[in-house]
Each structure stands twice: as C-alpha cells, then as structure tokens.
Scaffold this active site. Structure first.
Site, mmCIF file in Angstrom:
data_model
loop_
_atom_site.group_PDB
_atom_site.id
_atom_site.type_symbol
_atom_site.label_atom_id
_atom_site.label_comp_id
_atom_site.label_asym_id
_atom_site.label_seq_id
_atom_site.Cartn_x
_atom_site.Cartn_y
_atom_site.Cartn_z
ATOM 1 N N SER A 81 0.854 -1.181 0.000
ATOM 2 C CA SER A 81 0.000 0.000 0.000
ATOM 3 C C SER A 81 0.899 1.244 0.000
ATOM 4 O O SER A 81 1.728 1.404 -0.906
ATOM 5 C CB SER A 81 -0.949 -0.039 1.200
ATOM 6 O OG SER A 81 -1.930 0.954 1.093
ATOM 7 N N HIS B 150 -3.429 -2.387 -4.246
ATOM 8 C CA HIS B 150 -4.873 -2.676 -4.105
ATOM 9 C C HIS B 150 -5.557 -2.842 -5.466
ATOM 10 O O HIS B 150 -6.693 -2.411 -5.665
ATOM 11 C CB HIS B 150 -5.572 -1.546 -3.336
ATOM 12 C CG HIS B 150 -4.938 -1.199 -2.029
ATOM 13 N ND1 HIS B 150 -4.785 -2.111 -1.009
ATOM 14 C CD2 HIS B 150 -4.408 -0.022 -1.583
ATOM 15 C CE1 HIS B 150 -4.199 -1.503 0.019
ATOM 16 N NE2 HIS B 150 -3.940 -0.252 -0.305
#
Length: 257
Positions: A150, A185
């Site tokens: 992330s 993601h």
C-alpha cells in the site's frame, strides 16, 4: 646469504598477496525491494525473512503512514511472534532522548525495513523533514532489504495514485528507487484500476506495476525478478500502452505460505 634470500622471498610473497588483494574487484551490492499490494501479513513476513538470506535477521517496521498507530505496532509485533527474526519498530513521532540512536544509526543497522500502509502523502512529508527519505536511499545502496505494501509499496516507485487527500485519489510522488509507476490494491478498490490505466494512457504516469492485495513483486537493482502471491487468485501485472491501448502483462507468480 641463505637467510637474506629467504627474507627476500617472504617479502616478495607478501607484496604479491597485497597486489592480488588490491586487484580484486569489489563485490557488487544487490539492491532488493519487495513490493506487495496490501497489508503486511505473516506469509509476506516469512518471505521477507527469507529474502534477507540471514538467520534471525533484524527487521524494522516503519508505521509512519498511520502516525505510529499503537494498534498497528501491536499488529506488527503479533505477526513477528514465533518467526526467526528480531523485530523492531522505528517511530517518527518521538521526543528527543540522549539514550536514543539517530534514525540513521538505527535504520542502517537493520537487515530489512518494512514500511506499513496508511497516508502516503503525510508519510513522505514526515520522512523528508526528518531526513528518513535520504536514509532509506542509503539503506537501499547498502543492500538492506526494503519492503512494504500500500503506502509501503508506493513509496519505492516514482509514484502513483493514493487516497491521501480529501475527496478523490490523487498522484503522490515516491522515492523513485524503482523507475516506474505503481498501483497497489489492484483487485480490491474498484476506482483504482481504471484511473491508473487512464493516467498511463494519457501520459500522466509512466508504465508500471500493479499488485493485488495478496500479491507482490521482488525487484533487484530496479528490475522485477520474481512475482509471488499467497493465493492462486492474486496476481501482479506490468501495465503499459501498445498501439494507443492499455495492456496488462500478468506476471507468473510463485505461491508462498
């Protein structure tokens, strides 16, 4: 006379050894980054330990992107339980103390540095004012393994879309250790993939690498060398343009446990 000849022979042999030592080519340092799409988990952490190539490596967690969240730090220490490693955390929201090591001394003493997720923009700003961005570049050049997902993966690339600002995803710059863009993601946030595709197609970002939450890529000296995932449905991709269209090249992944 024999003693003199013997002494000369020993001296010449020593000079020869020194000459050979001086002619040795320094071993090139391998610079390694492991970038994955989502949250750090036990499988990724086991893999990070293996990538260090060391027994009981020193692995430091940087929770800067969550403001050194106590819950995130507790989660990290929970993951480290029963693993063959020495776990550390480097906070940035600190008070000065004579007993503390400097950020540089502490981080450059690690075998691996793992960066957590959170607000990428704030993390990069804090790193800059604390000099941690420069230290991480030094760690990379020294051969210390860098990893994260992330915000913790986005930071190693030129940049990519982040939810660090109000209202919408915007592009945030990274450290540029990997000369490409990045999208974490990739399979879990519906708005990221089309936005990432359009930005590359429009020339706002360079071609780059996208990772599903449970997939990651190992880069050595800036080049991808291996893709791994923790399940068969998670993948990583190289995203680029060809003939005016966006293309995805799925990277063959090795399953890790």
């Amino acid at each position: 006379m024999k003693k003199l000849i013997s002494s000369l022979a020993v001296g010449l042999a020593a000079i020869s050894v020194q000459a050979q030592e001086s002619m040795k080519v320094p071993q090139e340092i391998t610079k390694t980054i492991f970038a994955y799409g989502g949250q750090v988990n036990k499988s990724f952490l086991r893999y990070i330990i293996s990538l260090t190539g060391k027994e009981n490596p020193k692995v430091c967690f940087l929770p800067t992107a969550t403001g050194d969240s106590p819950n995130y730090i507790a989660y990290w220490y929970g993951l480290c339980t029963d693993l063959p490693m020495r776990s550390y955390v480097q906070k940035t929201f600190i008070n000065a103390s004579p007993e503390q090591k400097s950020f540089e001394e502490f981080l450059l003493g690690m075998d691996a540095i793992v960066v957590g997720g959170g607000n990428t923009l704030n993390m990069m700003a804090i790193w800059q004012v604390q000099g941690i961005d420069t230290i991480l570049r030094k760690a990379y050049d020294k051969g210390i393994l860098l990893a994260g997902g992330s915000a913790g993966s986005l930071c190693w690339f030129n940049g990519g879309y982040s939810d660090s600002r109000p209202q919408k995803l915007t592009i945030v710059d990274g450290l540029g250790l990997i000369k490409a863009s990045h999208c974490p993601h990739y399979n879990t946030e519906a708005s990221r993939k089309p936005l990432y595709h359009k930005s590359i197609l429009d020339g706002l970002q360079a071609p780059g690498y996208a990772c599903d939450d449970l997939s990651g890529i190992v880069f050595r000296n800036g080049q991808p060398v291996k893709s791994v995932s923790t399940d068969k449905n998670s993948h990583s991709y190289y995203v680029f343009t060809e003939d005016g269209k966006i293309r995805e090249q799925k990277l063959d992944a090795i399953l890790i446990e």
